[in-house]
Design an enzyme around this catalytic site. Structure first.
Site, short mmCIF file in Angstrom:
data_model
loop_
_atom_site.label_atom_id
_atom_site.label_comp_id
_atom_site.label_asym_id
_atom_site.label_seq_id
_atom_site.Cartn_x
_atom_site.Cartn_y
_atom_site.Cartn_z
N LYS A 247 14.52 -0.61 5.89
CA LYS A 247 13.95 -1.08 4.62
C LYS A 247 13.36 0.07 3.82
CE LYS A 247 9.54 -2.55 4.73
NZ LYS A 247 8.65 -1.93 3.75
N ASN A 248 12.64 0.96 4.51
CA ASN A 248 11.95 2.03 3.79
C ASN A 248 12.90 3.10 3.26
OD1 ASN A 248 9.59 0.73 4.20
ND2 ASN A 248 8.71 2.21 5.64
N ARG B 261 4.38 -2.80 -2.79
CA ARG B 261 3.93 -1.51 -3.28
C ARG B 261 5.11 -0.59 -3.66
NH1 ARG B 261 -0.07 2.36 -2.69
NH2 ARG B 261 0.78 4.37 -2.11
N CYS C 231 0.97 -4.25 1.41
CA CYS C 231 0.19 -4.51 2.62
C CYS C 231 -1.29 -4.26 2.38
CB CYS C 231 0.66 -3.58 3.72
SG CYS C 231 2.20 -4.05 4.47
N ARG D 155 -4.89 2.65 -0.65
CA ARG D 155 -3.55 3.13 -0.97
C ARG D 155 -3.35 3.48 -2.44
NH1 ARG D 155 0.93 -0.18 2.38
NH2 ARG D 155 2.05 1.77 2.12
N ASP E 1 3.33 3.16 11.43
CA ASP E 1 4.02 1.87 11.45
C ASP E 1 4.32 1.37 12.87
OD1 ASP E 1 3.91 1.73 8.73
OD2 ASP E 1 6.03 2.18 8.37
N ARG F 67 8.98 -9.56 5.24
CA ARG F 67 9.12 -8.48 4.27
C ARG F 67 9.93 -7.32 4.85
NH1 ARG F 67 3.97 -5.96 2.47
NH2 ARG F 67 5.54 -4.68 1.50
C1 UD1 Z 1 5.24 4.61 3.34
C2 UD1 Z 1 5.96 3.50 4.05
C3 UD1 Z 1 4.99 2.76 4.98
C4 UD1 Z 1 4.31 3.75 5.92
C5 UD1 Z 1 3.70 4.91 5.16
C6 UD1 Z 1 3.16 6.00 6.06
C7 UD1 Z 1 7.64 2.87 2.42
C8 UD1 Z 1 8.13 1.86 1.46
N1 UD1 Z 1 6.48 2.59 3.06
O1 UD1 Z 1 4.22 4.03 2.55
O2 UD1 Z 1 5.74 1.81 5.74
O3 UD1 Z 1 3.29 3.08 6.63
O4 UD1 Z 1 4.67 5.52 4.29
O5 UD1 Z 1 4.14 6.46 6.90
O6 UD1 Z 1 8.27 3.87 2.66
N2 UD1 Z 1 -2.04 8.48 -0.56
C9 UD1 Z 1 -2.94 8.94 -1.49
N3 UD1 Z 1 -2.49 9.11 -2.78
C10 UD1 Z 1 -1.20 8.85 -3.14
C11 UD1 Z 1 -0.30 8.39 -2.16
C12 UD1 Z 1 -0.75 8.22 -0.87
O7 UD1 Z 1 -4.10 9.19 -1.21
O8 UD1 Z 1 -0.86 9.03 -4.31
C13 UD1 Z 1 -2.51 8.28 0.83
C14 UD1 Z 1 -2.43 6.83 1.28
O9 UD1 Z 1 -3.55 6.10 0.89
C15 UD1 Z 1 -2.32 7.00 2.78
C16 UD1 Z 1 -1.49 8.27 2.93
O10 UD1 Z 1 -1.63 8.96 1.70
O11 UD1 Z 1 -3.58 7.20 3.34
C17 UD1 Z 1 -0.03 8.05 3.22
O12 UD1 Z 1 0.50 7.12 2.29
P1 UD1 Z 1 2.02 7.14 1.84
O13 UD1 Z 1 2.81 8.06 2.69
O14 UD1 Z 1 2.06 7.34 0.37
O15 UD1 Z 1 2.45 5.66 2.16
P2 UD1 Z 1 3.53 4.86 1.38
O16 UD1 Z 1 4.52 5.81 0.82
O17 UD1 Z 1 2.90 3.87 0.50
#
Ligand code: UD1
Length: 475
Positions: free
Chosen positions: A52-53, A123, A147, A152, A339, A431
């Site tokens: 999915k990701n 998201r 989630c 986030r 995850d 999801r």
């Molecule tokens: C993706 C995955 C999710 C997985 C996560 C971490 C998808 C669709 N989802 O989520 O399943 O759990 O990676 O492996 O691929 N952060 C910031 N600022 C930002 C972006 C992120 O502070 O602009 C922080 C987040 O709050 C978190 C960390 O960085 O603490 C990692 O988040 P991120 O890798 O961005 O997660 P997602 O891409 O949303």
């Protein structure tokens, strides 16, 4: 009592109707639940679906070109349906000649925005921002939901777009971004203060059409990033270094169509490895990529799971000698994935001794712990650390799924619990896991989906119970 067959066949329609009509007679909602009778060892073969990701950013990448992007091995999960709806709302056409193949053509895009109604449920809708901004010079995306695992933010995505020369404003809960006056982003040297998966994907997609060169430093290294880069390169982009900390992108004038097969889901693979080990069964897990799970496999081997690579896409899993407690800490790829943290916690409830599980990626990602405690698990939470004492007998209970991976952990707990477990709000699991109950039933689990329309007054009662046939479940 409502006719079971009618309900099953029309469940999606009823859900849509209920969403649109708050006053629908006496029904207040339709909620799927899982009922699991624990204690059965899993035996047999299961096949892993597409990731999915990876599918979500690859679908968004189709917005970068007016030509058709064909994606195979798309998992049949709810987030994909949401992403498809988003693309269609924007003006793309999405054809599905086969259930797991999407042909996406974004030739006539008229709307440059992802509305709150869709973004709040997922998201990853924020992934539309980079492609729209890069190709059309403008984009509006509601701030994301998804989630419930911490705040986030998407500040790193937005700071990156600004470095590309875009003007980024927050207006009434929306991110509104505009490219410089010539309509084209400028390549930039960007260092991520924190590793972000979708942030890396968003900026990588935007950079493919930017003027000049982009370097992304401290980039995420997940296999999904590499998969997206492979697709982009097939479309004519010039992306180098995906899978390492530094990604270099030379912007091109335009991108074309391409055909691509999505990689297997490494988290679904890890979840099935955990299921085999917990139930002391023997599972053959097909169509997976063990090389994407190196840290998970070595961690699970260290706790006593026996994992054999039958061939490069098949694993055989047993756990003949029980589990022992071993600490783990989550971190970005290639380390142990956040995850898989919830599923690992269930394993540790069955392990001999005390283990500490440290969650470093997300705050507030231990919501499954309180539900596991209600089933008898011995877990203490201290900040970002969960201390688990095992082994403990888990008892079936009524539990609530709070997010995608938390739901998976509750299913695992239900598989080994004494008596019956009833998991509420399984839409979270839908999801990201394709027909998990059908896949588990196929290897011997006693799990069924209950589709129950409930009135406000009856919200604690189930008056309709349905077990789909295999054909219905796979429809
Ligand atoms: C993706 C995955 C999710 C997985 C996560 C971490 C998808 C669709 N989802 O989520 O399943 O759990 O990676 O492996 O691929 N952060 C910031 N600022 C930002 C972006 C992120 O502070 O602009 C922080 C987040 O709050 C978190 C960390 O960085 O603490 C990692 O988040 P991120 O890798 O961005 O997660 P997602 O891409 O949303």
């Amino acid at each position: 009592m409502i006719d079971r067959r009618f309900l099953l066949m029309n469940a999606d329609l009823i859900r849509v109707y209920l969403r649109k009509s708050a006053t629908f007679i006496t029904l207040s909602g339709i909620v799927d639940k899982f009922r699991i009778s624990g204690g059965r060892a899993l035996h047999g073969r299961d096949s892993i679906s597409g990731a999915k990701n990876s599918a979500l950013p690859c679908m968004a990448a189709a917005l970068l070109t007016p030509e058709t992007v064909t994606l195979h091995n798309i998992p049949y999960v709810r987030d994909i349906i949401t992403q498809r709806r988003l693309l269609e709302d924007i003006g793309a056409t999405v054809l599905t000649p086969e259930l797991r193949t999407h042909k996406i053509t974004a030739a006539h895009v008229e709307l440059f925005e992802a509305p709150y109604e869709l973004v709040k449920t997922m998201r990853a809708s924020v992934l539309a921002l980079g492609p729209l901004l890069a190709r059309f010079g403008k984009a509006k995306v509601s701030l994301p939901g998804g989630c419930a695992i911490g705040t986030r933010p998407i500040d790193l995505h937005l700071a990156g777009f600004e470095k590309f020369g875009a003007e980024v404003k927050l207006e009434a809960g929306n991110v509104v971004a505009r490219a410089p006056s010539d309509g084209r982003l400028r390549g930039a040297d960007i260092h991520f203060g924190k590793v972000t998966v979708t942030g890396t994907e968003n900026l990588m997609m935007a950079a493919t059409l930017a003027r000049g060169y982009t370097t992304l430093r401290n980039a995420a290294r997940e296999p999904e990033i590499v998969d997206l880069a492979d697709l982009l390169n097939k479309m004519g982009a010039r992306v180098n270094g995906a899978g390492s900390e530094t990604i270099q992108i030379e912007g091109v004038e335009s991108l074309g169509g391409a055909e691509h097969t999505i990689i297997p889901d490494r988290i679904e693979t890890g979840t099935f490895i955990a299921a085999a080990a917990l139930t002391q069964g023997e599972l053959e897990i097909k169509d997976c990529r063990p090389d994407h799970l190196t840290s998970v496999i070595s961690q699970l081997i260290s706790v006593g799971v026996v994992i054999k690579e039958v061939n490069p896409t098949t694993l055989q899993v047993t756990c003949p000698d029980g589990l022992k407690a071993v600490n783990v800490s989550t971190a970005p790829y290639p380390e142990f994935p956040t995850d898989m943290q919830a599923q690992y916690m269930v394993l540790m409830t069955q392990a001999q001794g005390r283990s500490e599980i440290v969650e470093t990626v997300f705050e507030n990602r231990f919501m499954h712990a309180s539900e596991l405690q209600r089933m008898g698990a011995q877990i203490q939470i201290e900040g970002r650390t969960a201390i688990v004492d095992g082994p403990t007998t888990l008892n079936g209970a009524r539990v609530i799924a709070s997010d995608l991976r938390a739901s998976a952990s509750l299913v695992l707990a239900g598989l080994i619990a004494r008596d019956e477990t009833l998991i509420d709000r399984v839409y979270h699991i839908d999801r990201g896991y394709e027909k998990i109950e059908a896949k588990l039933r196929a290897v011997g689990a006693n799990i069924e989906r209950i589709i129950a329309p409930v009135t406000a007054a009856q919200s604690s009662e189930f008056n309709v119970q349905v077990t789909p046939t295999r054909e219905q479940a796979e429809a």
